[in-house]
Design a protein around this motif. Structure first.
Motif, PDB file in Angstrom:
ATOM      1  N   GLN A 433     -33.851  19.722  -6.031  1.00 60.00           N
ATOM      2  CA  GLN A 433     -33.683  21.198  -6.368  1.00 60.00           C
ATOM      3  C   GLN A 433     -34.581  21.336  -7.375  1.00 60.00           C
ATOM      4  N   ILE A 434     -34.909  22.700  -7.430  1.00 60.43           N
ATOM      5  CA  ILE A 434     -35.824  23.519  -8.287  1.00 60.43           C
ATOM      6  C   ILE A 434     -34.954  24.083  -9.520  1.00 60.43           C
ATOM      7  N   PRO A 435     -35.068  24.020 -10.679  1.00 58.73           N
ATOM      8  CA  PRO A 435     -34.207  24.380 -11.869  1.00 58.73           C
ATOM      9  C   PRO A 435     -34.302  25.926 -11.536  1.00 58.73           C
ATOM     10  N   LEU A 448     -30.797  13.689  -1.295  1.00 58.71           N
ATOM     11  CA  LEU A 448     -30.691  12.988  -2.747  1.00 58.71           C
ATOM     12  C   LEU A 448     -32.104  12.643  -3.050  1.00 58.71           C
ATOM     13  N   ASP A 449     -32.295  12.558  -4.434  1.00 59.88           N
ATOM     14  CA  ASP A 449     -33.409  12.196  -4.913  1.00 59.88           C
ATOM     15  C   ASP A 449     -34.010  10.827  -4.859  1.00 59.88           C
ATOM     16  N   ILE A 486     -38.483  21.504  -3.504  1.00 62.97           N
ATOM     17  CA  ILE A 486     -38.903  20.010  -3.924  1.00 62.97           C
ATOM     18  C   ILE A 486     -38.991  20.351  -5.442  1.00 62.97           C
ATOM     19  N   GLY A 487     -37.954  19.409  -6.176  1.00 62.77           N
ATOM     20  CA  GLY A 487     -37.989  19.268  -7.380  1.00 62.77           C
ATOM     21  C   GLY A 487     -37.174  17.969  -7.967  1.00 62.77           C
ATOM     22  N   SER A 488     -37.785  17.121  -8.803  1.00 63.83           N
ATOM     23  CA  SER A 488     -37.083  15.994  -9.252  1.00 63.83           C
ATOM     24  C   SER A 488     -36.591  16.087 -10.579  1.00 63.83           C
ATOM     25  N   ALA A 489     -35.453  15.762 -11.012  1.00 63.09           N
ATOM     26  CA  ALA A 489     -35.002  16.013 -12.374  1.00 63.09           C
ATOM     27  C   ALA A 489     -35.874  15.170 -13.347  1.00 63.09           C
ATOM     28  N   ARG A 495     -46.103  16.093 -12.576  1.00 63.53           N
ATOM     29  CA  ARG A 495     -46.065  14.991 -11.546  1.00 63.53           C
ATOM     30  C   ARG A 495     -45.237  15.574 -10.248  1.00 63.53           C
ATOM     31  N   GLN A 496     -44.709  16.825 -10.295  1.00 56.92           N
ATOM     32  CA  GLN A 496     -43.948  17.166  -9.137  1.00 56.92           C
ATOM     33  C   GLN A 496     -44.529  16.979  -7.841  1.00 56.92           C
TER      34      GLN A 496
END
Ligand code: GLA
Length: 729
Positions: A433-435, A448-449, A486-489, A495-496
């Motif tokens: 998700q994107i914050p 899932l990431d 697309i977003g990774s915590a 680096r996204q």
């Protein structure tokens, strides 16, 4: 198979049985050029084909105009920003955000065998049957090294290529684009062939001319998708199914991909394939390296069919792994179309009891056995057995199925998480998700990431716990939505752009762990049907579910397109109930069996409910599978007629490698009034051998069957099928 370095002409010759690929090193600067890819040559110097002395260059080698040289020199690894204005294979941004690189040869090595690709699926081979050329190129300004690998295989007209970048400079660089293979070739009025599709109609074939400019087929879905394939073939204008020159390229990768043909001002074509550069950027710090996926080039002088057979041989012998690679797969019955979510232990055992009586060898419990998964709106991620449905627990069910003499298989969708799940309630940040932006749902699920190791560890631990809890011998690994938002915590802001690639690496890592922990497991990949039917997945699972469309007639087109690249041994195909759940069509049970025979074969219906007549045919179909599967799995596949082109009938055949046996499948899609029998010319047999058709008295020479052909009677009705079994007399 041979790789030769010719000192005098400064060229490398890669020899396969029927093709030659020539790389030339040019100038004191060591530019790496492409001289030739085509029918096999004797050892000779063909580097003149690179035209380095022609206008618009100035004739003096060292005084030539650099830009006009770079913009038409046929390159093996074209870079960007220094004068080649065509599509680049590599785009590098330096620490000052300048985009330029120029790779020239530094050293080379020719070795027996082939190294593994770090974290990625790839073809493999032994020191006896595989040879690899490694060219080390360098951009002197950036200190960046590019290692280009080319592998050739004994007896197979294919070349596997890959690229690894190593940052030996002082500063970080950003890779904005990296293609796995690029091929500059003269245009001979080529056509291009791609596969396109949608859900339930995957991998349709499309042939169009290569026009000026860039023509591509690309995916941004995080997987190839139902819509695209990491594949393109260039065909001489007059190339047909059986004749003419065809060059195919296929990327061994399961993520965003692009394959393109760029026809330019000098009428040459640049064909390339790699990770889709859109949304991609990857930071490479000093000392780090980046391995791009492998691309396979296939050369055929026997038309499109020859290309397909070469891909099949390569993938069966040098890509697919594990004990099921060469084994007949158990005939399974899957409860998805039989029950959907509405099942319990008793229902499954009823199906298994009846199935076992007919010789079906494995029960597969599909979606709905875990958490509160009573429909597709919830519970993905909660990989705990739902004992309300499975009274007595999973082990009880599996033991009971085993007592019937059947194996047991299970469904997982490991990469997904439902918002309505205990897992999501505990770890909302595990979803991609994107914050600040609400992520889009598809089939009511998030992704899932998989870039995060702790998430992969958790999923692995859950899957392993379930698989260790009972004698489970098969897993269907599903993936039912594309990736977006697309977003990774866990990735920093800069680096996204690495997310998509790292996601695929995460999936590969998890599948590798699974088959390592359970080496006897039969893994079948699936993605809402056939959205991830690609060569990358074949490295982990010897079979992939072809399509959610199980209608026999729709399957003719889907399986024909799939077999353009992938072997029949890999195509998940089942007999399902009618009216067909996707198209509502009624087809004879017999025909459904013939069509599923071209794949892994199995059932996807409620055996306790189908008509007596259909049921009575199952034992015969099972005998048919046992009789023909070795041939279908290992033989050479020939397309004879596609009903999508002729409207009336479809025909293909499989010929044993020793040419002693063949099986022709004929489906009359539409009955045609007032017509004679149809003349079918067979293919791939040995012209000198004498054959007989099972059930007939007389014999035929192979040349008769191929040139004069056989007559297939007009069958009464639509969707009728027929198998013709040919044996050496
Ligand atoms: C996907 C698969 C089907 C089935 C369902 C279950 O659509 O392709 O075969 O497993 O998921 O939800």
């Amino acid at each position: 198979m041979e790789i030769i370095y010719e000192e005098k002409s400064r060229s490398f010759l890669l020899q396969t049985p029927k093709s030659t690929y020539v790389i030339g090193i040019v100038d004191a600067e060591n530019f790496v050029g492409h001289a030739y890819y085509g029918p096999r040559l004797m050892e000779d110097d063909v580097t003149y084909l690179m035209r380095t002395g022609e206008a618009p260059f100035t004739p003096e080698k060292n005084a030539r105009d650099r830009l006009s040289f770079l913009d038409c020199f046929p390159q093996e690894f074209p870079s960007c920003g220094v004068g080649d204005f065509r599509e680049s294979a590599v785009t590098i941004k330096d620490k000052g955000s300048h985009v330029a690189s120029e790779f020239v040869l530094e050293s080379f090595e020719i070795v027996n065998g082939k190294e593994k690709l770090e974290g990625l699926p790839a073809t493999w081979g032994s020191e006896e049957d595989t040879k690899t050329l490694k060219l080390t190129l360098r951009d002197k300004v950036l200190g960046l090294k590019a290692i280009l690998s080319y592998s050739v295989f004994e007896g197979i007209d294919a070349i596997a290529r890959s690229v690894k970048l190593v940052n030996e400079g002082k500063d970080p660089v950003t890779i904005e684009k990296i293609m796995s293979a690029s091929l500059d070739m003269d245009n001979r009025e080529y056509d291009k062939l791609i596969l396109y599709g949608s859900w339930a109609r995957e991998r349709y074939i499309d042939r169009t001319p290569v026009n000026y400019g860039v023509q591509s087929t690309s995916s941004l879905r995080g997987e190839p998708g139902h819509q695209e394939q990491p594949f393109m073939a260039l065909l001489e204008k007059n190339a047909t199914e059986d004749q003419g020159e065809v060059i195919g390229i296929n990327l061994i990768y399961s993520g965003n991909c692009t394959t393109l043909a760029d026809r330019n001002q000098f009428d040459s074509i640049r064909l390339m394939s790699g990770i889709n550069p859109e949304g991609f950027s990857y930071i490479l710090n000093p000392g780090e390296s980046f391995q791009a996926p492998e691309a396979v080039l296939v050369y055929s002088s026997e038309g499109i069919g020859g290309m397909s057979r070469t891909f099949h041989d390569l993938y069966r012998n040098h890509l697919i792994r594990g004990e099921y690679r060469d084994k007949k797969r158990p005939i399974l019955i899957n409860n998805w179309e039989a029950t959907y979510f509405d099942f319990n232990t008793e229902k499954l055992l009823d199906i298994a009891r009846e199935a076992s009586k007919d010789g079906i060898e494995m029960l597969v419990m599909d979606d709905g056995w875990f958490g509160n998964r009573y429909d597709d709106n919830r519970a993905l991620g909660d990989w705990f057995v739902n004992e309300e449905k499975l009274a007595g627990g999973l082990k009880y069910l599996v033991d009971e199925v085993n007592k019937l003499g059947m194996k047991f298989g299970i469904w997982f969708e490991p990469e997904m998480i439902s918002p309505d799940s205990d897992l999501y309630r505990a770890h909302p940040d595990w979803a991609v998700q994107i914050p600040g932006r609400e992520a889009g749902l598809a089939r009511n699920q998030y992704v899932l990431d998989m870039t995060r190791k702790e998430i992969r560890d958790y999923i692995f631990e859950r899957m392993a716990a379930v698989l260790h809890s009972a004698n489970i011998e098969y897993v269907k690994w599903d993936m039912n939505r594309p990736l977006c938002d697309i977003g990774s915590a866990s990735l920093p802001a800069d680096r996204q752009g690495e997310f998509f690639h790292r996601y695929v690496l995460g999936v590969y890592d998890l599948q590798e762990r699974l088959i390592t922990e359970f080496p006897h497991l039969l893994l079948e990949n699936c993605s809402g049907g056939g959205a991830r039917f690609d060569a990358g997945m074949l490295y982990y699972s010897p079979q992939i579910w072809c399509s959610d469309d199980t209608d026999a007639i729709e399957r003719l087109t889907i399986q024909e397109g799939t077999a353009l690249i992938y072997p029949l041994s890999a195509m998940g195909a089942h007999v399902s109930d009618c009216p067909n759940h996707t198209v509502g069509r009624e087809t004879p049970f017999e025909t459904r069996g013939y069509v599923a025979l071209a794949g892994t074969f199995g059932y996807e219906l409620d055996i306790t409910k189908i008509s007596k007549e259909d049921r009575a045919m199952i034992p015969e179909q099972i005998q048919m599978y046992h009789k023909y599967n070795d041939l279908v799995r290992t033989g050479d596949y020939y397309r004879i007629a596609s009903y999508s082109k002729n409207r009336y009938y479809d025909c293909y055949m499989v010929v044993a490698k020793d040419k002693m046996e063949a099986l022709v499948t004929y489906v009359q899609v539409m009955g045609r009034p007032n017509s004679h029998s149809r003349r079918i010319l067979l293919k791939g047999l040995c012209p000198e051998k004498t054959y007989r058709i099972e059930g007939e008295e007389r014999t035929y020479r192979g040349s008769t069957l191929m040139n004069a052909g056989i007559l297939v009677e007009n069958l009464w009705g639509d969707y009728k099928g027929k198998l013709i079994h040919i044996l050496e007399a």
